[in-house]
Motif scaffolding. Sequence first.
Motif, PDB file in Angstrom:
ATOM      1  N   UNK A 130      -0.787 -11.678  -6.297  1.00  0.00           N
ATOM      2  CA  UNK A 130      -0.935 -10.259  -5.967  1.00  0.00           C
ATOM      3  C   UNK A 130       0.431  -9.614  -5.772  1.00  0.00           C
ATOM      4  N   UNK A 131       1.334 -10.325  -5.097  1.00  0.00           N
ATOM      5  CA  UNK A 131       2.670  -9.776  -4.879  1.00  0.00           C
ATOM      6  C   UNK A 131       3.382  -9.605  -6.209  1.00  0.00           C
ATOM      7  N   UNK A 133       2.019  -8.968  -9.046  1.00  0.00           N
ATOM      8  CA  UNK A 133       1.464  -7.747  -9.639  1.00  0.00           C
ATOM      9  C   UNK A 133       2.051  -6.503  -8.984  1.00  0.00           C
ATOM     10  N   UNK A 134       2.112  -6.543  -7.661  1.00  0.00           N
ATOM     11  CA  UNK A 134       2.572  -5.365  -6.927  1.00  0.00           C
ATOM     12  C   UNK A 134       4.036  -5.066  -7.233  1.00  0.00           C
ATOM     13  N   UNK A 135       4.833  -6.114  -7.284  1.00  0.00           N
ATOM     14  CA  UNK A 135       6.255  -5.918  -7.554  1.00  0.00           C
ATOM     15  C   UNK A 135       6.448  -5.365  -8.965  1.00  0.00           C
ATOM     16  N   UNK A 137       4.360  -3.596 -10.637  1.00  0.00           N
ATOM     17  CA  UNK A 137       3.899  -2.211 -10.630  1.00  0.00           C
ATOM     18  C   UNK A 137       4.988  -1.294 -10.085  1.00  0.00           C
ATOM     19  N   UNK A 138       5.683  -1.748  -9.052  1.00  0.00           N
ATOM     20  CA  UNK A 138       6.718  -0.919  -8.441  1.00  0.00           C
ATOM     21  C   UNK A 138       8.046  -0.997  -9.182  1.00  0.00           C
ATOM     22  N   UNK A 141      12.485  -5.784  -8.030  1.00  0.00           N
ATOM     23  CA  UNK A 141      12.928  -7.132  -8.349  1.00  0.00           C
ATOM     24  C   UNK A 141      12.066  -8.150  -7.618  1.00  0.00           C
ATOM     25  N   UNK A 142      11.995  -9.343  -8.191  1.00  0.00           N
ATOM     26  CA  UNK A 142      11.092 -10.336  -7.627  1.00  0.00           C
ATOM     27  C   UNK A 142      11.728 -11.106  -6.472  1.00  0.00           C
TER      28      UNK A 142
ATOM     29  N   UNK B  13       3.943 -13.553   2.660  1.00  0.00           N
ATOM     30  CA  UNK B  13       3.464 -12.738   1.543  1.00  0.00           C
ATOM     31  C   UNK B  13       2.700 -11.513   2.047  1.00  0.00           C
ATOM     32  N   UNK B  16       5.192  -8.995   3.081  1.00  0.00           N
ATOM     33  CA  UNK B  16       5.849  -8.270   1.989  1.00  0.00           C
ATOM     34  C   UNK B  16       4.893  -7.317   1.288  1.00  0.00           C
ATOM     35  N   UNK B  17       3.656  -7.759   1.097  1.00  0.00           N
ATOM     36  CA  UNK B  17       2.680  -6.883   0.458  1.00  0.00           C
ATOM     37  C   UNK B  17       2.502  -5.614   1.279  1.00  0.00           C
ATOM     38  N   UNK B  20       5.289  -3.184   0.813  1.00  0.00           N
ATOM     39  CA  UNK B  20       5.187  -2.414  -0.422  1.00  0.00           C
ATOM     40  C   UNK B  20       4.171  -1.284  -0.269  1.00  0.00           C
ATOM     41  N   UNK B 110      -3.015  -1.953  -3.931  1.00  0.00           N
ATOM     42  CA  UNK B 110      -2.988  -3.344  -3.484  1.00  0.00           C
ATOM     43  C   UNK B 110      -4.306  -4.037  -3.822  1.00  0.00           C
ATOM     44  N   UNK B 113      -4.260  -5.088  -7.285  1.00  0.00           N
ATOM     45  CA  UNK B 113      -3.405  -6.256  -7.495  1.00  0.00           C
ATOM     46  C   UNK B 113      -4.131  -7.532  -7.084  1.00  0.00           C
ATOM     47  N   UNK B 114      -4.910  -7.428  -6.027  1.00  0.00           N
ATOM     48  CA  UNK B 114      -5.654  -8.603  -5.567  1.00  0.00           C
ATOM     49  C   UNK B 114      -6.787  -8.920  -6.536  1.00  0.00           C
ATOM     50  N   UNK B 116      -6.930  -8.439  -9.598  1.00  0.00           N
ATOM     51  CA  UNK B 116      -6.424  -9.000 -10.841  1.00  0.00           C
ATOM     52  C   UNK B 116      -6.106 -10.498 -10.717  1.00  0.00           C
ATOM     53  N   UNK B 117      -6.031 -10.991  -9.486  1.00  0.00           N
ATOM     54  CA  UNK B 117      -5.801 -12.429  -9.337  1.00  0.00           C
ATOM     55  C   UNK B 117      -7.077 -13.213  -9.582  1.00  0.00           C
TER      56      UNK B 117
END
Lengths: 190, 190
Positions: A130-131, A133-135, A137-138, A141-142, B13, B16-17, B20, B110, B113-114, B116-117
Amino acid sequence: MSSSQQALEAAHLIDRLERLVRAGEQAGDLNPAQWEALRFLARANRFSRTPAFLADYLGSTRGTVSRTLASLEEKGYIVRTDSARDGRSVEFALTAAGEKALKTDPLLALAQDIERTTMAKAVREALRKALHNAVQRNGGRAFGVCRTCRHFEAQVSPGSRAPHRCGLLDERLSQADSDSICAEHEATAA
Amino acid sequence: MSSSQQALEAAHLIDRLERLVRAGEQAGDLNPAQWEALRFLARANRFSRTPAFLADYLGSTRGTVSRTLASLEEKGYIVRTDSARDGRSVEFALTAAGEKALKTDPLLALAQDIERTTMAKAVREALRKALHNAVQRNGGRAFGVCRTCRHFEAQVSPGSRAPHRCGLLDERLSQADSDSICAEHEATAA
DNA sequence: CTCAATTAATTGCCAGTAGCTATTATTCTG
DNA sequence: CAGAATAATAGCTACTGGCAATTAATTGAG
């Protein structure tokens, strides 16, 4: 219940969990931003512990991060060093007090709550995706872990204390280095 | 990797999520606290949409929440009504503009993004358990969904528009009511 | 029934935070 | 070597959130 509803509820749960963590963070003598900085410094390798990288990582600005770090320094949790490689830059590292403070990180309580669900692995994998994907999208950088980077060269000097190497910075890397977050991280596949 | 490490990384995680999401929230004309209030009002039943309950839910104070709600009201996302049951209290509800704003909730990103996992269900279940653990640890209230409460009486008047009943407040409940978060929620088992 | 205690909400005040912008020092580029 | 770009920081400002005091309504004890 549809998968999109499941996902939405998961998002709400993340929101609430995080709020509880933040409530825990308010208690001590560090604020949420300071905790995040301290965690970053604990997990980042020595090339990445600068105000600029931290600002990128937090999605904040350099001015703000500068004050956050100044505050942590004043409280004795981190120390500042002028960068040897760039005269404009400074680098930070945890002090013993900083290491000790991290042992009381409110995030540890959340980790225990997750562990007790006996589903920690599945959660971690899903959240990692999910992170990602979110990164994406934004467009951010990973900030991946050093040893997964395309510049990482494993076991260049086997047996030595710094057996690995970074091809980008031309630096020798210890095992601990290679497990740390790096601001220069680039994904392997082209 | 041990399960406690898996759990710790999952906690990071989540951290961080959430960051974002907060970055996304800064963009619009609502701040994070206002988004949270708006979400709560959308999910809480009509007995719970008061400043005091919202403050409990957010782990904030009444004074702060009072301003947050005043701001949302001024922007036209919510409306205020004096409580019929308690002359000191006020109740809030979303306006059409508020409903519309929620359609652009950064939390929806978000959720996608979830989703999609393809692990949304497992994540939701694990996080729900984790939240339960966290709430217990903090000694806080669970704020569960109405129909899972010990005061919920299902199908008291089958076929009517408000078929259920709350034994605590002595109120008739629609299906939508019974799916909402309630501030009076008490777990079933004794 | 009356008065004190409790509770709901709001407001003034204050401390702390984050962002913007300008500034200084250093490094990179052509 | 000159100009552009970058790293970090300080001043300024706006906002936020918490505390404490205040007003209004409800509850409860005698």
